[in-house]
Design a protein around this motif. Sequence first.
Motif: not given
Ligand SMILES: [Zn+2]
Length: 258
Positions: A96, A98, A108, A121, A199
Amino acid sequence: AADSHWCYEIQAKNSNCHGPDQWTGDCQKSHQSPINIVTAKAKVNHDLGQFSFSGYNKKEKRTATNNGHSVMVLLGSEASIAGGGLDVPYQATQLHLHWSQEQDRGSEHSLDGERFAMEMHIVHVKQEKSNDARNKIAVLAFLVEVGDQVNKGFQPLVEALSHIPKPDMSTTVNETSLLDMLPEEKKLRHYFRYLGSLTTPNCDETVVWTVFQEPIQLHKDQFLEFSQKLYYDKNKTLAMKDNVRPLQRLGARQVHRS
Ligand SMILES: [Zn+2]
Ligand SMILES: Nc1nc(-c2ccc(Cl)c(S(N)(=O)=O)c2)cs1
């Protein structure tokens, strides 16, 4: 109900969901992720060898889902990693991302205070049972830089986004191999390693993190698709972006580097 569900700051402003400083579970503990990595303070560890990626070159049709927090591609355990200083092999379960709409606040993790446009990630779980829960999950984190170079490996995922604008929508992503999405393998020798958490809630402190030094290059138009095609809510009132947890304190932890 929406009031008790977790969300990012950008959502908490306009709805009664719980933003990052109200996340529960392990989220308020001391071994959390993401962190800023001060590269000069990272300790070289010669046990952090190269990764061996298996099944990363297989071209598979996969399912992508808008889960209301990110776009997640299920990896059905046909890919795995070993080496890279990991104690045992880990099986890939999902990837996935961010991101933001700005190119300097969508990652992140940060490197010496520098944040990137996105962070991808690839989440792996240990194949066999083990008592040490601190490294039950291994996440490979790739920073994403935006430029004028089209990343062909990302195109199938980028094209899938317009089919999953709302939470709980899923679609098929045409043949992609994970390796096609990543920097060339010989550039994956340099990475940072530390023990942290998910996270996202419940922020379980069970993740062995690998943050690669070499960023993925994405074309600006590919990058913008994420914040222009995806929404947090079913009414499509809030574009999905800034799904980024604030930086957490390193505390007494040591970051290592290969
Ligand atoms: Zn993540
Ligand atoms: N529902 C959702 N779960 C996640 C998730 C799940 C497992 C993990 Cl390991 C992570 S992260 N960001 O720590 O890599 C995120 C995202 S959105």
